[in-house]
Motif scaffolding. Sequence first.
Motif, mmCIF file in Angstrom:
data_model
loop_
_atom_site.group_PDB
_atom_site.id
_atom_site.type_symbol
_atom_site.label_atom_id
_atom_site.label_comp_id
_atom_site.label_asym_id
_atom_site.label_seq_id
_atom_site.Cartn_x
_atom_site.Cartn_y
_atom_site.Cartn_z
ATOM 1 N N THR A 29 0.729 -1.209 -0.020
ATOM 2 C CA THR A 29 -0.071 -0.054 -0.268
ATOM 3 C C THR A 29 0.859 0.977 0.015
ATOM 4 O OG1 THR A 29 -1.971 -0.984 1.607
ATOM 5 C CG2 THR A 29 -1.855 0.977 0.865
ATOM 6 N N GLY A 30 0.307 1.983 -0.489
ATOM 7 C CA GLY A 30 1.234 3.527 -0.927
ATOM 8 C C GLY A 30 3.020 3.166 -2.314
ATOM 9 N N ARG A 31 2.805 2.385 -2.347
ATOM 10 C CA ARG A 31 3.099 2.405 -3.109
ATOM 11 C C ARG A 31 3.406 1.837 -4.882
ATOM 12 N NH1 ARG A 31 8.333 -1.625 0.888
ATOM 13 N NH2 ARG A 31 7.332 -0.228 2.480
ATOM 14 N N ASN A 32 2.515 2.415 -5.166
ATOM 15 C CA ASN A 32 1.728 1.640 -6.414
ATOM 16 C C ASN A 32 1.844 0.989 -7.556
ATOM 17 O OD1 ASN A 32 0.999 4.744 -6.745
ATOM 18 N ND2 ASN A 32 3.275 5.795 -6.862
ATOM 19 N N ALA A 33 1.603 -0.192 -6.351
ATOM 20 C CA ALA A 33 1.575 -1.861 -6.085
ATOM 21 C C ALA A 33 0.709 -2.259 -6.498
ATOM 22 C CB ALA A 33 2.293 -2.106 -4.913
ATOM 23 N N GLU A 34 0.888 -3.310 -7.834
ATOM 24 C CA GLU A 34 -0.461 -3.605 -8.085
ATOM 25 C C GLU A 34 -0.518 -5.603 -7.870
ATOM 26 O OE1 GLU A 34 -2.849 -3.619 -11.988
ATOM 27 O OE2 GLU A 34 -1.290 -4.903 -12.319
ATOM 28 N N ILE A 35 -1.751 -5.692 -6.677
ATOM 29 C CA ILE A 35 -1.723 -7.245 -7.268
ATOM 30 C C ILE A 35 -2.728 -7.472 -8.005
ATOM 31 C CG2 ILE A 35 -2.429 -9.508 -4.929
ATOM 32 C CD1 ILE A 35 -1.769 -6.714 -3.384
ATOM 33 N N VAL A 36 -2.498 -9.152 -8.504
ATOM 34 C CA VAL A 36 -3.148 -9.747 -9.178
ATOM 35 C C VAL A 36 -2.937 -11.144 -9.004
ATOM 36 C CG1 VAL A 36 -3.613 -10.139 -11.407
ATOM 37 C CG2 VAL A 36 -2.329 -8.143 -11.159
ATOM 38 N N TYR A 37 -4.352 -11.593 -8.529
ATOM 39 C CA TYR A 37 -4.545 -13.262 -8.562
ATOM 40 C C TYR A 37 -5.469 -13.428 -9.476
ATOM 41 C CZ TYR A 37 -4.221 -11.266 -4.132
ATOM 42 O OH TYR A 37 -3.439 -11.850 -2.762
ATOM 43 N N GLU A 38 -4.920 -14.734 -10.094
ATOM 44 C CA GLU A 38 -6.089 -15.296 -11.855
ATOM 45 C C GLU A 38 -6.069 -16.567 -10.941
ATOM 46 O OE1 GLU A 38 -3.708 -15.865 -15.565
ATOM 47 O OE2 GLU A 38 -2.600 -13.072 -14.802
ATOM 48 N N PHE A 39 -7.762 -16.662 -11.193
ATOM 49 C CA PHE A 39 -7.986 -18.082 -11.011
ATOM 50 C C PHE A 39 -8.370 -18.743 -12.225
ATOM 51 C CE2 PHE A 39 -8.710 -15.054 -7.545
ATOM 52 C CZ PHE A 39 -8.188 -16.266 -6.548
ATOM 53 N N VAL A 65 -8.639 -11.581 -10.172
ATOM 54 C CA VAL A 65 -8.686 -9.901 -9.094
ATOM 55 C C VAL A 65 -7.942 -9.712 -8.634
ATOM 56 C CG1 VAL A 65 -9.375 -9.978 -7.087
ATOM 57 C CG2 VAL A 65 -10.167 -11.549 -7.968
ATOM 58 N N ARG A 66 -7.682 -7.918 -9.465
ATOM 59 C CA ARG A 66 -6.488 -7.040 -9.292
ATOM 60 C C ARG A 66 -6.950 -6.303 -8.386
ATOM 61 N NH1 ARG A 66 -3.726 -6.140 -14.386
ATOM 62 N NH2 ARG A 66 -5.365 -7.774 -14.620
ATOM 63 N N VAL A 67 -6.017 -5.582 -7.684
ATOM 64 C CA VAL A 67 -5.664 -5.041 -6.779
ATOM 65 C C VAL A 67 -4.735 -3.836 -7.030
ATOM 66 C CG1 VAL A 67 -6.079 -4.772 -3.929
ATOM 67 C CG2 VAL A 67 -6.909 -6.974 -4.839
ATOM 68 N N THR A 68 -5.151 -2.698 -6.557
ATOM 69 C CA THR A 68 -4.297 -1.987 -6.982
ATOM 70 C C THR A 68 -4.267 -0.678 -5.761
ATOM 71 O OG1 THR A 68 -4.827 -1.857 -9.332
ATOM 72 C CG2 THR A 68 -3.364 0.246 -8.284
ATOM 73 N N THR A 69 -2.903 -0.119 -5.107
ATOM 74 C CA THR A 69 -3.217 0.863 -4.285
ATOM 75 C C THR A 69 -2.132 1.245 -4.804
ATOM 76 O OG1 THR A 69 -0.448 -0.119 -3.456
ATOM 77 C CG2 THR A 69 -2.127 -1.265 -2.667
ATOM 78 N N ARG A 70 -2.538 3.110 -4.464
ATOM 79 C CA ARG A 70 -1.913 4.221 -4.194
ATOM 80 C C ARG A 70 -1.908 5.451 -3.436
ATOM 81 N NH1 ARG A 70 -5.965 7.656 -6.160
ATOM 82 N NH2 ARG A 70 -7.908 6.129 -6.354
ATOM 83 N N GLU A 71 -0.708 5.790 -3.242
ATOM 84 C CA GLU A 71 -1.247 6.597 -2.637
ATOM 85 C C GLU A 71 -2.266 8.204 -2.941
ATOM 86 O OE1 GLU A 71 2.785 8.652 -1.272
ATOM 87 O OE2 GLU A 71 3.932 6.744 -2.119
ATOM 88 N N ARG A 72 -2.289 8.691 -1.378
ATOM 89 C CA ARG A 72 -3.764 9.381 -1.763
ATOM 90 C C ARG A 72 -2.825 10.962 -1.470
ATOM 91 N NH1 ARG A 72 -8.114 8.970 2.917
ATOM 92 N NH2 ARG A 72 -8.842 6.556 1.605
#
Length: 73
Positions: A29-39, A65-72
């Motif tokens: 979180t806060g590192r412009n990261a992306e977590i991708v889960y593929e099923f 399922v794609r979770v993207t985080t970014r800083e506010r």
Amino acid sequence: MSDTADPEEQIDETTTWPDLAIGLYDRLTGRNAEIVYEFEEMSVDVPSGTGDDVEHANWQLDGTVRVTTRERE
């Protein structure tokens, strides 16, 4: 690990899948990261409650399922 190590660099041992997912999300979180889960044709029996005599719903998962985080700002 020494007591003087940066807390950001310390990684606790995970023992469950939810702990692993939460740890990854918190770390990224806060590192412009992306977590991708593929099923692909994943089947999950979801219990209706706890105990010995619960019923289960069968969920079929096939996709991403794609979770993207970014800083506010």
